[in-house]
Design an enzyme around this catalytic site. Structure first.
Site, mmCIF file in Angstrom:
data_model
loop_
_atom_site.group_PDB
_atom_site.id
_atom_site.type_symbol
_atom_site.label_atom_id
_atom_site.label_comp_id
_atom_site.label_asym_id
_atom_site.label_seq_id
_atom_site.Cartn_x
_atom_site.Cartn_y
_atom_site.Cartn_z
ATOM 1 N N ASP A 68 5.404 1.488 36.557
ATOM 2 C CA ASP A 68 4.628 1.139 35.359
ATOM 3 C C ASP A 68 5.437 1.515 34.114
ATOM 4 O OD1 ASP A 68 4.409 3.865 35.591
ATOM 5 O OD2 ASP A 68 2.239 3.935 35.259
ATOM 6 N N ASP A 107 4.106 0.190 41.554
ATOM 7 C CA ASP A 107 3.279 1.212 40.903
ATOM 8 C C ASP A 107 1.906 0.624 40.570
ATOM 9 O OD1 ASP A 107 3.587 3.855 40.259
ATOM 10 O OD2 ASP A 107 4.838 3.497 38.496
ATOM 11 N N GLU A 139 -0.526 7.886 40.886
ATOM 12 C CA GLU A 139 -0.345 9.218 40.309
ATOM 13 C C GLU A 139 -1.593 10.069 40.515
ATOM 14 O OE1 GLU A 139 0.774 8.984 36.178
ATOM 15 O OE2 GLU A 139 2.449 7.638 36.588
ATOM 16 N N GLU A 205 7.487 15.060 39.520
ATOM 17 C CA GLU A 205 8.119 14.857 38.211
ATOM 18 C C GLU A 205 7.972 16.119 37.363
ATOM 19 O OE1 GLU A 205 7.152 11.142 36.339
ATOM 20 O OE2 GLU A 205 8.123 11.701 34.451
HETATM 21 O O1 KIV Z 1 7.067 4.340 36.596
HETATM 22 C C1 KIV Z 1 8.057 5.015 36.870
HETATM 23 O O2 KIV Z 1 9.199 4.686 36.518
HETATM 24 C C2 KIV Z 1 7.870 6.240 37.639
HETATM 25 C C3 KIV Z 1 9.067 7.088 37.871
HETATM 26 C C4 KIV Z 1 9.326 7.889 36.670
HETATM 27 C C5 KIV Z 1 8.916 7.929 39.083
HETATM 28 O O3 KIV Z 1 6.796 6.532 38.035
#
Ligand code: KIV
Length: 287
Positions: A68, A107, A139, A205
């Site tokens: 995302d 994502d 997440e 993260e």
């Molecule tokens: O969206 C993204 O790029 C991420 C990474 C930072 C792991 O979630």
């Protein structure tokens, strides 16, 4: 693990061999787990379109994340929050078409899965059916356990993401390291619960290196660090940061491996100069 056979119906399980080369064997979630067991690290990069995906795949990057982060690296938003499912879907489709070997992770955008396990399932199904994603990422810690369980029971591999979770930046009070001091045990507990719910890997993260190492030792699934030190099973970076397409202030955890911005800037200026002075197109470019 038994040998992978061609599935019933269309399409071989392995990609066709490039001329004179060996077939590219698709990376599966179990391969990442086996790599962890053998103590081998793997690499993950973001990708949002065909040529970057094709190049990273050719380079042997095991996992491509259609993050995302496209929101603030492709679409020009300030954060990852505004991007929608409909905006991310075509990017995932482009990456799955281009990547012959890498495992592609889609994502789930902010607001598309937090409301309920059912909402998460319906969103994830769109990425699997409409964009051929191989897995999804979401997440969150303990609150996301029901979502992870629902997706996995419904046949969708899930990568979890804990520590600093950018979709919650307003709740977390900005980009801050998570899991310091007493909060370390919480990070370990979250990783264990997500593994128990069926996640096949977990991104950490902005977590202290020692805490990330403790999580890596505590779970059987691979851990993937971004700002979490080098004792994770894999590492991920946003490609525009790592290869220098984006300029400006970078997070401390970013290492810049190339200056793509500089290369493009030089090429664009040379093109403009040659157009202005009439040296392009030359006779060799003219019919
Ligand atoms: O969206 C993204 O790029 C991420 C990474 C930072 C792991 O979630």
């Amino acid at each position: 693990m038994s040998e992978e056979t061609a599935p019933y119906g269309t399409g071989p399980a392995q990609q066709p061999a490039p001329a004179g080369g060996t077939p590219a064997r698709r990376i599966r979630t179990h391969h990442l787990r086996e790599m962890k067991q053998r103590g081998e690290r793997f690499a993950m990069l973001t990708a949002y379109e065909q040529y970057a995906a094709q190049t990273f795949d050719e380079a042997g990057i095991e996992v491509l994340l259609v993050g995302d982060s496209a929101s603030n690296n492709v679409l020009g938003n300030e954060t990852s929050l505004p991007i929608t499912v409909d905006e991310l879907l075509p990017m995932v489709r482009a990456v799955t078409r281009a990547a012959k070997r890498a495992l592609v992770v889609a994502d789930l955008p902010f607001g598309s899965y937090q409301a309920s396990p059912e909402q998460a399932y319906l969103t994830a199904v769109r990425f699997m059916k409409e964009a051929n994603a191989h897995s999804v990422k979401l997440e969150g810690g303990l609150a996301m356990v029901p979502q992870v369980r629902k997706l996995v029971e419904g046949g969708i591999p899930v990568m979890a993401h804990i520590g600093f979770t950018p979709q919650s930046e307003h709740t977390l009070g900005g980009y801050r390291v998570q899991g310091r001091g007493d909060a370390a045990s919480q990070v370990v507990a979250e990783a264990r619960a997500l593994e128990e719910a069926g996640a096949f890997a977990v991104v950490m993260e902005m977590v202290p290196g020692d805490v990330a190492a403790e999580v890596t030792a505590a779970v059987g699934i691979p851990t993937i660090g971004i700002g979490a030190g080098n004792r994770c099973d894999g590492q991920v970076l946003v490609w525009q940061d790592a290869f220098g397409l984006r300029t400006g202030k970078m997070a401390r955890f970013v290492k810049q491996y190339a200056d793509v911005h500089g290369v493009l800037l030089g090429a664009a200026r040379t093109f403009a100069d040659e157009v202005r002075d009439g040296s392009f197109p030359g006779p060799e470019h003219t019919f």
